[in-house]
Structure formats: C-alpha cells, structure tokens
Motif scaffolding. Structure first.
Motif, mmCIF file in Angstrom:
data_model
loop_
_atom_site.group_PDB
_atom_site.id
_atom_site.type_symbol
_atom_site.label_atom_id
_atom_site.label_comp_id
_atom_site.label_asym_id
_atom_site.label_seq_id
_atom_site.Cartn_x
_atom_site.Cartn_y
_atom_site.Cartn_z
ATOM 1 N N LYS A 17 -17.785 -8.208 29.375
ATOM 2 C CA LYS A 17 -18.921 -8.065 30.089
ATOM 3 C C LYS A 17 -19.935 -8.646 29.031
ATOM 4 O O LYS A 17 -21.133 -8.644 29.051
ATOM 5 C CB LYS A 17 -19.418 -6.353 29.824
ATOM 6 N N GLU A 18 -19.357 -9.627 28.310
ATOM 7 C CA GLU A 18 -20.493 -10.585 27.432
ATOM 8 C C GLU A 18 -19.870 -12.049 27.612
ATOM 9 O O GLU A 18 -18.723 -12.352 28.001
ATOM 10 C CB GLU A 18 -20.444 -10.226 26.149
ATOM 11 N N VAL A 19 -20.759 -12.696 27.467
ATOM 12 C CA VAL A 19 -20.294 -14.307 27.275
ATOM 13 C C VAL A 19 -21.471 -14.851 26.342
ATOM 14 O O VAL A 19 -22.505 -14.591 26.209
ATOM 15 C CB VAL A 19 -20.429 -15.085 28.685
ATOM 16 N N LYS A 20 -20.826 -15.916 25.336
ATOM 17 C CA LYS A 20 -21.550 -16.360 24.401
ATOM 18 C C LYS A 20 -21.970 -17.790 25.043
ATOM 19 O O LYS A 20 -21.084 -18.569 25.462
ATOM 20 C CB LYS A 20 -20.822 -16.506 23.138
ATOM 21 N N PHE A 21 -23.320 -18.144 24.869
ATOM 22 C CA PHE A 21 -23.757 -19.320 25.104
ATOM 23 C C PHE A 21 -24.604 -19.848 23.847
ATOM 24 O O PHE A 21 -25.550 -19.280 23.548
ATOM 25 C CB PHE A 21 -24.787 -18.993 26.395
ATOM 26 N N VAL A 42 -22.625 -25.461 13.143
ATOM 27 C CA VAL A 42 -23.052 -24.923 14.457
ATOM 28 C C VAL A 42 -21.774 -25.273 15.226
ATOM 29 O O VAL A 42 -21.389 -24.550 16.257
ATOM 30 C CB VAL A 42 -24.349 -25.773 14.877
ATOM 31 N N ILE A 43 -21.358 -26.581 15.377
ATOM 32 C CA ILE A 43 -20.084 -26.793 16.309
ATOM 33 C C ILE A 43 -18.851 -25.936 15.914
ATOM 34 O O ILE A 43 -18.159 -25.277 16.819
ATOM 35 C CB ILE A 43 -19.708 -28.186 16.155
ATOM 36 N N ASN A 44 -18.719 -25.772 14.622
ATOM 37 C CA ASN A 44 -17.442 -24.849 14.160
ATOM 38 C C ASN A 44 -17.727 -23.337 14.678
ATOM 39 O O ASN A 44 -16.832 -22.809 14.728
ATOM 40 C CB ASN A 44 -17.234 -24.814 12.607
ATOM 41 N N ARG A 45 -19.112 -23.018 14.432
ATOM 42 C CA ARG A 45 -19.283 -21.647 15.032
ATOM 43 C C ARG A 45 -18.975 -21.301 16.444
ATOM 44 O O ARG A 45 -18.296 -20.375 17.045
ATOM 45 C CB ARG A 45 -20.801 -21.122 14.494
ATOM 46 N N ARG A 50 -15.704 -19.212 20.520
ATOM 47 C CA ARG A 50 -15.334 -19.728 21.905
ATOM 48 C C ARG A 50 -16.757 -19.445 22.904
ATOM 49 O O ARG A 50 -16.740 -18.940 24.118
ATOM 50 C CB ARG A 50 -14.610 -18.741 22.775
ATOM 51 N N ALA A 51 -17.958 -20.024 22.466
ATOM 52 C CA ALA A 51 -19.165 -20.181 23.061
ATOM 53 C C ALA A 51 -19.379 -21.219 23.790
ATOM 54 O O ALA A 51 -19.060 -22.341 23.460
ATOM 55 C CB ALA A 51 -20.277 -19.979 21.954
ATOM 56 N N TYR A 52 -19.866 -20.982 25.093
ATOM 57 C CA TYR A 52 -20.182 -22.287 25.944
ATOM 58 C C TYR A 52 -21.319 -22.773 25.446
ATOM 59 O O TYR A 52 -22.118 -22.166 25.073
ATOM 60 C CB TYR A 52 -20.460 -21.545 27.291
ATOM 61 N N ALA A 93 -15.713 -30.336 23.561
ATOM 62 C CA ALA A 93 -15.202 -30.991 24.713
ATOM 63 C C ALA A 93 -13.725 -30.740 24.955
ATOM 64 O O ALA A 93 -13.284 -30.497 26.028
ATOM 65 C CB ALA A 93 -15.492 -32.388 25.040
ATOM 66 N N ASP A 94 -12.867 -30.843 23.875
ATOM 67 C CA ASP A 94 -11.483 -31.201 23.995
ATOM 68 C C ASP A 94 -11.327 -29.509 24.517
ATOM 69 O O ASP A 94 -10.240 -29.140 24.939
ATOM 70 C CB ASP A 94 -10.740 -31.424 22.890
ATOM 71 N N ALA A 95 -12.105 -28.504 23.702
ATOM 72 C CA ALA A 95 -11.808 -27.029 24.169
ATOM 73 C C ALA A 95 -12.397 -26.314 25.385
ATOM 74 O O ALA A 95 -12.436 -25.245 25.832
ATOM 75 C CB ALA A 95 -12.286 -26.381 23.128
ATOM 76 N N GLY A 96 -12.797 -27.444 26.210
ATOM 77 C CA GLY A 96 -13.510 -27.107 27.559
ATOM 78 C C GLY A 96 -14.840 -26.064 27.465
ATOM 79 O O GLY A 96 -15.066 -25.490 28.354
ATOM 80 N N LEU A 97 -15.479 -26.113 26.299
ATOM 81 C CA LEU A 97 -16.645 -25.315 25.979
ATOM 82 C C LEU A 97 -18.149 -25.917 26.384
ATOM 83 O O LEU A 97 -19.008 -25.251 26.685
ATOM 84 C CB LEU A 97 -16.740 -24.840 24.479
ATOM 85 N N ILE A 98 -17.963 -27.137 26.775
ATOM 86 C CA ILE A 98 -19.233 -27.838 26.846
ATOM 87 C C ILE A 98 -19.496 -27.884 28.484
ATOM 88 O O ILE A 98 -18.871 -28.398 29.365
ATOM 89 C CB ILE A 98 -19.389 -29.377 26.431
ATOM 90 N N LEU A 99 -20.552 -27.177 28.910
ATOM 91 C CA LEU A 99 -20.955 -27.017 30.279
ATOM 92 C C LEU A 99 -21.649 -28.208 30.757
ATOM 93 O O LEU A 99 -21.486 -28.945 31.977
ATOM 94 C CB LEU A 99 -22.016 -25.814 30.441
ATOM 95 N N GLY A 100 -22.166 -29.391 29.974
ATOM 96 C CA GLY A 100 -22.787 -30.543 30.634
ATOM 97 C C GLY A 100 -23.781 -30.867 29.493
ATOM 98 O O GLY A 100 -24.075 -30.269 28.575
#
Length: 181
Positions: A17-21, A42-45, A50-52, A93-100
């Motif tokens: 029920k939650e997502v980190k962004f 910030v990137i390591n966090r 697993r924040a988008y 990017a390699d972790a698939g976390l960047i939306l754009g």
C-alpha cells in the motif's frame, strides 16, 4: 516556445500500500558548488529503500561561453560533466529505479549553442526515457491512484510570494494533479 504536453509515466504497485518516490535534481555536476558526497548519499538511500527516482533536471551545470555563468567557474568540462552524470546515476538506472529525466534550463544550454541535446545523451547512456520539460507520474496502489505533475522551471524567485506564483502557474498546467513538484 509552446508548452509541451506532459508525458505520462505509470507505476503500478500491487503487493503493497506504499511506494517510495524520490525526485532528484539541480545537482549541477561540474559546478564549484556541486556536492558529490551528498548526491552519493541520496543515490545510496534510493537504492537501499528501492525508491523510484525522477531526475528533475539540471543534472549538470554546463557553463558555456554564451551562458550567464562563467565557463571558468566549472570544475569539469561539459563533456566530462555528461560522463560523470551517467556514471553517478548508473546504479539507479541498472536497478530499474529511474522513471525518466526532465530537461532543466542548464541542460538546454548545449542544445542552444550546438543543437546537441545533453539530456538525450545522458538518457541514452542510462537507457532511460527523456520525458522532456514536464511529466505526469501516475502511481497506482491497490486502493488509490495518485497523479504527480513535475516540471523543472527556471529562476527560483527571491520571495515566498514569487515562489507561490510560480507554483500556481504550474498548477494550471495540470489541474488534476495530487502533487506538484
């Protein structure tokens, strides 16, 4: 220049029920004021949680001869700023976390002088989408949907009233947004 229609990026989460962004922007890689240690934290966090991530523009500083700032103030040449940005954001990017990535005013500087899109180069290096100058991120959770409108803008404004005025103008671009960045 006409306002571009915002692109839509969708996140669908079914198992929680939650997502980190985390929006990340105004890094100004190459500027004398750039803080690589804080950016790395910030990137390591974002990776740990697993924040988008939405890259919000001005990843690099790009002081050029025709810019307001002095080319001599930057600590890296523009080409090196591009390579550093790719290297810094590659783990996300390699972790698939960047939306754009949104294009900021500093990101447009090389394009104005040469026609070369710095943001397109960075996005290709990271294999992520260049969403242009604004984006709507639609987050769908099991029991709700949220629309986040994001744009970089330019000129921070010196007073709370000027900042509020800019925010109000952004709200007119996407009146159904639940959150505006």
């Amino acid at each position: 220049m006409a306002q571009q229609t915002p692109k839509m990026v969708r996140i669908k989460v079914e198992d929680t029920k939650e997502v980190k962004f985390m929006p990340i922007g105004d890094c100004h890689i190459g500027a004398s004021t750039h803080d690589p240690k804080t950016l790395k934290k910030v990137i390591n966090r974002a990776l740990e949680e697993r924040a988008y991530v939405l890259l919000m523009g001005d990843l690099c500083n790009f002081n050029l001869k025709t810019s307001k700032g002095s080319v001599y103030e930057d600590t890296l040449r523009p080409a090196d700023q591009l390579e550093e940005a790719i290297a810094v954001f590659k783990p996300l990017a390699d972790a698939g976390l960047i939306l754009g990535s949104i294009t900021g005013n500093h990101d447009k500087r090389p394009s104005i002088d040469s026609g070369i899109s710095a943001m397109r180069y960075i996005c290709r290096g990271l294999n992520i989408e260049d969403v242009g100058t604004s984006v709507i991120v639609q987050v769908s959770l099991p029991d709700s949907t949220w629309n986040i409108f994001a744009a970089h803008g330019a000129g921070g404004g010196g007073t709370y009233a000027s900042k509020a005025g800019k925010l109000e103008k952004l709200s007119l671009l996407c009146p159904l947004a639940d959150l505006i960045l």
